[in-house]
Design an enzyme around this catalytic site. Sequence first.
Site, PDB file in Angstrom:
ATOM      1  N   GLU A  42       5.184  -2.930 -12.104  1.00 39.41           N
ATOM      2  CA  GLU A  42       4.580  -1.810 -12.841  1.00 39.41           C
ATOM      3  C   GLU A  42       4.160  -0.602 -11.829  1.00 39.41           C
ATOM      4  O   GLU A  42       5.156   0.242 -11.573  1.00 39.41           O
ATOM      5  CB  GLU A  42       3.456  -2.212 -13.707  1.00 39.41           C
ATOM      6  CG  GLU A  42       2.870  -1.124 -14.536  1.00 39.41           C
ATOM      7  CD  GLU A  42       1.476  -1.189 -15.142  1.00 39.41           C
ATOM      8  OE1 GLU A  42       0.879  -2.148 -14.831  1.00 39.41           O
ATOM      9  OE2 GLU A  42       1.180  -0.347 -16.040  1.00 39.41           O
ATOM     10  N   ASP A  73      -1.109  -0.962 -24.555  1.00 42.30           N
ATOM     11  CA  ASP A  73      -2.587  -0.631 -25.029  1.00 42.30           C
ATOM     12  C   ASP A  73      -2.310   0.542 -26.076  1.00 42.30           C
ATOM     13  O   ASP A  73      -2.635   1.592 -25.670  1.00 42.30           O
ATOM     14  CB  ASP A  73      -3.472  -0.249 -23.528  1.00 42.30           C
ATOM     15  CG  ASP A  73      -3.431  -1.549 -22.681  1.00 42.30           C
ATOM     16  OD1 ASP A  73      -4.240  -2.225 -22.776  1.00 42.30           O
ATOM     17  OD2 ASP A  73      -2.838  -1.228 -21.542  1.00 42.30           O
TER      18      ASP A  73
HETATM   19  N1  HPA Z   1      -1.265  -3.205 -16.275  1.00 42.12           N
HETATM   20  C1  HPA Z   1      -2.413  -4.121 -15.780  1.00 42.12           C
HETATM   21  N2  HPA Z   1      -3.510  -4.392 -16.317  1.00 42.12           N
HETATM   22  C2  HPA Z   1      -3.579  -3.984 -17.708  1.00 42.12           C
HETATM   23  C3  HPA Z   1      -2.808  -3.121 -18.357  1.00 42.12           C
HETATM   24  C4  HPA Z   1      -1.389  -2.683 -17.499  1.00 42.12           C
HETATM   25  O1  HPA Z   1      -0.534  -2.054 -18.130  1.00 42.12           O
HETATM   26  N3  HPA Z   1      -3.062  -3.147 -19.666  1.00 42.12           N
HETATM   27  C5  HPA Z   1      -4.522  -3.689 -19.635  1.00 42.12           C
HETATM   28  N4  HPA Z   1      -4.576  -4.154 -18.606  1.00 42.12           N
HETATM   29 ZN    ZN Z   2      -0.114  -4.618 -19.799  1.00 37.02          ZN
END
Ligand code: HPA
Ligand code: ZN
Length: 350
Positions: free
Chosen positions: A207, A286
């Site tokens: 990510e 989220d």
């Molecule tokens: N990435 C990492 N941790 C997280 C995320 C995310 O997108 N959403 C909630 N915790």
């Molecule tokens: Zn996530």
Amino acid sequence: MNLESIQRRDLPAILSRMPKAELHIHIEGSLEPELIFEMAGRNGIRLDYASIEDLRAAYAFTDLQSFLDIYYAGAGVLQTEQDFFDMAWSYLNRAKADNVLHAEIFFDPQTHTARGIPFATVIAGLDRAVRRAGEELGVSASLILCFLRHLSEEDAFATLEEALPYRDLFIGVGLDSGERGNPPEKFARVFARCRELGLHIVAHAGEEGPADYIRDALDILKAERIDHGVRCLEDADLVARLARERVPLTVCPLSNVKLAVFREMHDHNLGRLLQAGLAATVNSDDPAYFGGYLNDNYAATFAALPELGAREAYQLARNSFEASFVAEEVKKGWVTALDEYFAGACGGKG
Ligand code: HPA
Ligand code: ZN
């Protein structure tokens, strides 16, 4: 089924009505400001924000960490079994409205146990909502316990110990929170133990973190799915492997734009991931923080990316069912329902 016969102007309605699964949703990230204020009120908790609008206005993020700080603070209002139920029940009703047939839901127990909330309280509320959704909404759902990667492996082991009496109430484990500087190998031993216990394995990787973290999540943690994974395109060998092994990626487009992984939706690589033969899926991550639920994610990506059409809509929904952790017969039933839906949308020309 002649997917090319579907007109572009019909896509928004098709996207919202097609049956689908959601595989990357943090239940604490579904807690809307309205519910945060309601729970703060009934639990006697003072918030740093004067109003719902004030809180929503703070949802301007520059990167993953700037989001996580607000997200963990918001989760502080969750105190009772009823709070956890209400949060999950609200999400599951929202999922039903988006024609989600099945959801695999992340929860972050350490966010709550560190505040003195018993693991039993957390899982009892979530499990009650999951069961009721199956019975009353016809939405199937299961829970995946996520370890917070900014904490130690020792802390993850302690959390696993606390969770084991409830082993039947969750299907797998994942890895979330701040990615950079917290590589998969930090959790090699606890994930090995989880595999021995027969739990499914997923992990956030690629990510914000590098493509190498995706490879390490596969090789070291033995992840069956990669959460996000969008940075895989920086590594051609890795892409070839992900395609060959059909490793699902749970992509979250609105999240990626809000957390500046991509500058705008127009730059998102979802179309390129599909063109590379990857088993990409669309998810909301989220939704209370990133501006929309599952159908909003489909709508925003298809509106911004001209390479996405009816064929890709079908493929993404199909991938979401095939990448889920349910029995093969159940997957087949959902794919049949999807085929029937698209045959109808093609005007029976299939
Ligand atoms: N990435 C990492 N941790 C997280 C995320 C995310 O997108 N959403 C909630 N915790
Ligand atoms: Zn996530």
